[in-house]
Design a protein around this motif. Structure first.
Motif: not given
Length: 354
Positions: A16-17, A42-44, A69-70, A199-201
């Motif tokens: 994730d984030n 292992l990450t984004s 989500k990416t 800011g938002v994702s």
């Protein structure tokens, strides 16, 4: 448990984030301390930038998967190539960390196909051979834990322990370069400052621009401070609009600082005010007081063990998740305001003794 004691090369999967990975760091520390193992994460690409500042992580593999989500999701052929990459690493074990509303199975399958002999995760159904160790996921129907506690409890099932459950983040040596940039933008570092991070994702988490402007004006007037409005380069239009609306003693620095410099800025700040997003967890890791304007989504991602105030607001029905697990949470949640009043934020600032 005895067999896990021999696991000296462990893969942690957290796709994730940045904030999600930070909340997993106490559990990663528990793995490191208990098994004295090498830890690969292992990450984004959204989280990979923070990993050099997490001492418990020895190696990072970046992989943007299609079930998270990416903007950079991988295709099926890349998934199969990643299987080969993981096979070559010859991991002894893999732990898959998830939010309770996520399905762990795609990441579990990745570890299974990579022939990693021990595989641990929460799961709602019997995974049979896909997982060698699994914990039935009771959340959110029976209880809801903070994400940090959820992850710690998962690894505890294979015998891990740690006496330190704080988030792990080593402060980079970037404050001098950050100060130089801030000074060039007329920010007086001898005066206190509050960070606003608007800011938002996801649009459902956003706080109205006009309210940010009103809040900034009141903070400067009531607390005799500066307001620094942060964000990524893509958020500069928003932060500039807020700065111009506030006026004197407000500064827009979106895109100005590197991640290392941004971490230092949060560390040195008197207070961070943000929506529920990654910088909130950086603040928790640096022990910076934080106020979160928290869209009523996943309730288990509040600031961990730092002075804080969480002010929930309602997610409009049209923007609420279609995820049935989150629909249950939404249905059971207490009624909260449609929007957080500026006065409520100012009261929280006073409570945190700014």
């Amino acid at each position: 448990m005895d067999s896990w004691q021999n696991c000296k090369n462990i893969l942690v999967i957290r796709l994730d984030n940045m904030g999600d990975l930070l909340m997993s760091t106490p559990a990663i520390r528990a793995l490191k301390e208990t098994f004295k193992s090498k830890i690969t994460v292992l990450t984004s690409s959204m989280a990979a930038g923070i990993t050099p500042h997490i001492p418990e992580i020895d190696e990072t593999i970046t992989f943007d998967v299609p079930w998270v989500k990416t903007a950079n999701a991988s295709f099926s052929n890349v998934f199969l190539k990643m299987v080969d990459v993981l096979k070559e690493k010859q991991f002894d074990a893999a732990i898959i960390f998830t939010v309770f509303s996520q399905n762990p199975m795609p990441a579990v399958m990745l570890a299974y196909l990579a022939d990693i002999p021990k595989r641990l995760a929460y799961c709602r159904e019997n995974p049979y051979e896909l997982l060698t160790n699994w914990v039935p996921d009771e959340e959110p129907y029976t209880l809801i834990k903070h994400q940090v506690k959820r992850d710690l409890d998962l690894v505890a099932t294979v015998g891990t322990k740690t006496s330190n459950d704080l988030l792990s983040l080593k402060i980079p040596k970037a404050w001098n370069s950050a100060k130089e940039k801030l000074h060039k933008n007329s920010i007086d570092l001898q005066k206190p400052w509050i960070i606003l991070h608007p800011g938002v994702s996801e649009i459902k988490r956003q706080y109205p621009t006009q309210n940010w402007i009103e809040l900034g004006k009141r903070l400067i007037a009531d607390f005799d401070c500066q307001v620094i409005i942060t964000g990524s380069a893509s958020e500069k239009k928003l932060t500039d609009e807020i700065q111009q609306g506030i006026g004197t003693n407000a500064f827009s620095v979106a895109g100005l600082l590197s991640l290392d410099e941004f971490i230092c800025l949060i560390k040195e700040a008197s207070l961070l005010i943000a929506v529920n997003t990654g910088p909130v967890h950086i603040a928790a890791a640096t022990q910076t007081p934080v106020i979160v304007l928290y869209a009523q989504t996943n309730p288990q991602h509040t600031p961990w063990k730092t002075p804080n105030k969480v002010l929930f607001f309602e997610v409009p029905e049209a923007l609420q998740s279609k995820n049935e697990v989150l629909k249950f949470v939404q249905k059971e949640a207490e009624k909260v305001p449609e929007i957080v009043a500026v006065e409520a934020i100012l009261e929280a600032v006073a409570t945190l003794s700014f």
